[in-house]
Design a protein around this motif. Structure first.
Motif, short mmCIF file in Angstrom:
data_model
loop_
_atom_site.label_atom_id
_atom_site.label_comp_id
_atom_site.label_asym_id
_atom_site.label_seq_id
_atom_site.Cartn_x
_atom_site.Cartn_y
_atom_site.Cartn_z
N ASP A 294 -4.35 20.36 63.27
CA ASP A 294 -4.56 21.01 64.80
C ASP A 294 -3.42 21.98 64.90
O ASP A 294 -2.17 21.40 65.05
CB ASP A 294 -4.69 19.85 65.74
N GLU A 295 -3.51 23.21 64.68
CA GLU A 295 -2.59 24.21 64.70
C GLU A 295 -1.70 24.24 66.06
O GLU A 295 -0.70 24.49 66.22
CB GLU A 295 -3.15 25.59 64.67
N LEU A 296 -2.63 23.99 67.35
CA LEU A 296 -1.87 23.95 68.79
C LEU A 296 -1.04 22.77 68.74
O LEU A 296 -0.16 23.09 69.50
CB LEU A 296 -3.02 23.94 69.69
N SER A 297 -1.32 21.73 68.14
CA SER A 297 -0.33 20.72 68.55
C SER A 297 1.16 20.59 67.51
O SER A 297 1.93 20.15 68.03
CB SER A 297 -1.01 19.23 67.76
N LEU A 298 1.01 21.78 66.72
CA LEU A 298 2.14 22.05 66.15
C LEU A 298 3.09 22.83 66.95
O LEU A 298 4.61 22.47 66.82
CB LEU A 298 2.04 22.90 64.70
N ILE A 299 2.83 23.62 67.90
CA ILE A 299 3.56 24.38 68.66
C ILE A 299 3.85 23.50 70.19
O ILE A 299 4.73 24.17 70.85
CB ILE A 299 3.15 25.78 68.91
N ARG A 300 3.18 22.53 70.31
CA ARG A 300 3.44 21.80 71.51
C ARG A 300 4.29 20.72 71.21
O ARG A 300 4.48 20.05 70.37
CB ARG A 300 1.99 21.38 72.25
N GLU A 301 4.92 20.35 72.55
CA GLU A 301 5.71 19.06 72.57
C GLU A 301 5.00 17.71 72.63
O GLU A 301 4.83 17.28 73.61
CB GLU A 301 6.56 18.98 73.57
N GLU A 302 4.21 17.43 71.71
CA GLU A 302 3.24 16.33 71.68
C GLU A 302 3.02 16.01 70.12
O GLU A 302 3.45 16.77 69.22
CB GLU A 302 1.94 16.77 72.19
N PRO A 303 2.55 14.85 69.81
CA PRO A 303 2.05 14.35 68.59
C PRO A 303 1.36 15.25 67.82
O PRO A 303 0.41 15.95 68.55
CB PRO A 303 1.47 13.20 68.58
#
Length: 307
Positions: free
Chosen positions: A156-165
């Motif tokens: 999941d590309e979006l999860s890479l840039i967010r402060e989350e798992p």
């Protein structure tokens, strides 16, 4: 948005060995060489407790009593079977579901491209990976981390840039066992990386056993426990007052009986005994009552005035 991990073709790889007894070897074959197995189907158990023998007995009863369907368990409720011919499979795959009477099962049959000689089939799930250091939050590194619990399919590309798992879709033997902590060293610096399949959220982590959430207490449960405790306290208080009331009743009864006995004794012997009892008389004021004697020598009221 998800990034396809681009699995290597024709090369044996190892995945899932970060979880004891759940590791496996995998090799990808070009799709052009995969042909459809016309008579292979999957029996999906909707209701009831099934195993390979039960499935074979039931299908022989409703489809063909001389055919061995060779059921092979793929998941907890899915069995790969071989039908006598394509037409029979086509007919039964049109039903939304039907009942099997011997073992009280309700099943649904679908077509399958899986080879009947298959020993088992990998399952797909999304995994959340936590506590990845900032220098490692890249698609290629995350793919390597995910390979510890399964075969990475996409990130999941979006999860890479967010402060989350970081979320990764993987193929694995059993999604329910992906809930663990693995110490991984990045440039000689160790980090305890957490892996949790989305189907296992809310379950305890292995082996450390801490819950994946914030550890916040369940307010409703806590209030219910408090109400139960208050109710228990109130019951204990009520029981206490009941006991006191019973004691008072017994005391009054005992005292009344003693007083009657004393008065009877006094009247019987004719001897006067002063009792420490006072009362208010409308004409005489506060007075101390005395036991009446035979000659009534005190006064016409049979009482002794307070000095």
């Amino acid at each position: 948005m998800a990034v396809d991990c681009g699995m290597a073709k024709g090369k044996i790889q190892m995945f899932g060995f970060g979880i004891p007894s759940k590791g496996f070897y995998s090799i990808e074959i070009p799709e052009t060489r995969v042909h459809q197995i016309q008579a292979a189907g999957v029996v999906i158990v909707l209701e009831g407790d099934a195993d390979e023998d039960k499935i074979n007995v039931e299908l022989r009863l409703v489809v063909n009593d001389k055919w061995d369907f060779k059921p092979r368990k793929m998941t907890n409720n899915e069995f790969l079977v071989i039908f006598p011919d394509k037409g029979t499979l086509e007919t039964f795959s049109r039903f939304a579901g039907f009942d099997l009477s011997i073992y009280n099962l309700k099943v649904k049959i679908t077509k399958s491209n899986v080879d009947p000689t298959t020993s088992s089939v990998l399952q797909s799930c999304w995994v959340r990976i936590s506590n990845i250091p900032p220098i490692a939050r890249e698609e290629s590194v995350v793919r390597e981390l995910a390979s510890l619990v399964g075969q990475p399919v996409m990130v999941d590309e979006l999860s890479l840039i967010r402060e989350e798992p970081v979320r990764v879709k993987v193929n694995c033997r059993d999604p329910s066992v992906i809930r663990c902590v693995i110490e991984i060293f990045f440039n000689k610096v160790g980090h305890e990386v957490k892996f949790i399949s989305e189907g296992s959220l809310g379950m305890n982590l292995d082996p450390r056993g801490g819950p994946p959430g914030t550890g916040k207490k369940d307010d409703k449960s806590e209030r219910k426990d408090q109400r139960d405790a208050d109710s228990s306290k109130g019951k204990r208080k009520s029981d206490k007052f009941d006991r006191i009331g019973n004691i008072d009743k017994d005391h009054d009864s005992s005292y009344g009986g003693s007083q009657d006995a004393m008065e009877q004794d006094d009247l019987g012997t004719g001897q006067m005994k002063n009792l420490p009892i006072t009362a208010f008389h409308p004409n005489l004021g506060m007075i101390e009552l005395a036991t009446i004697i035979k000659d009534n020598s005190l006064n016409r009221y049979g009482i002794q005035l307070l000095q």
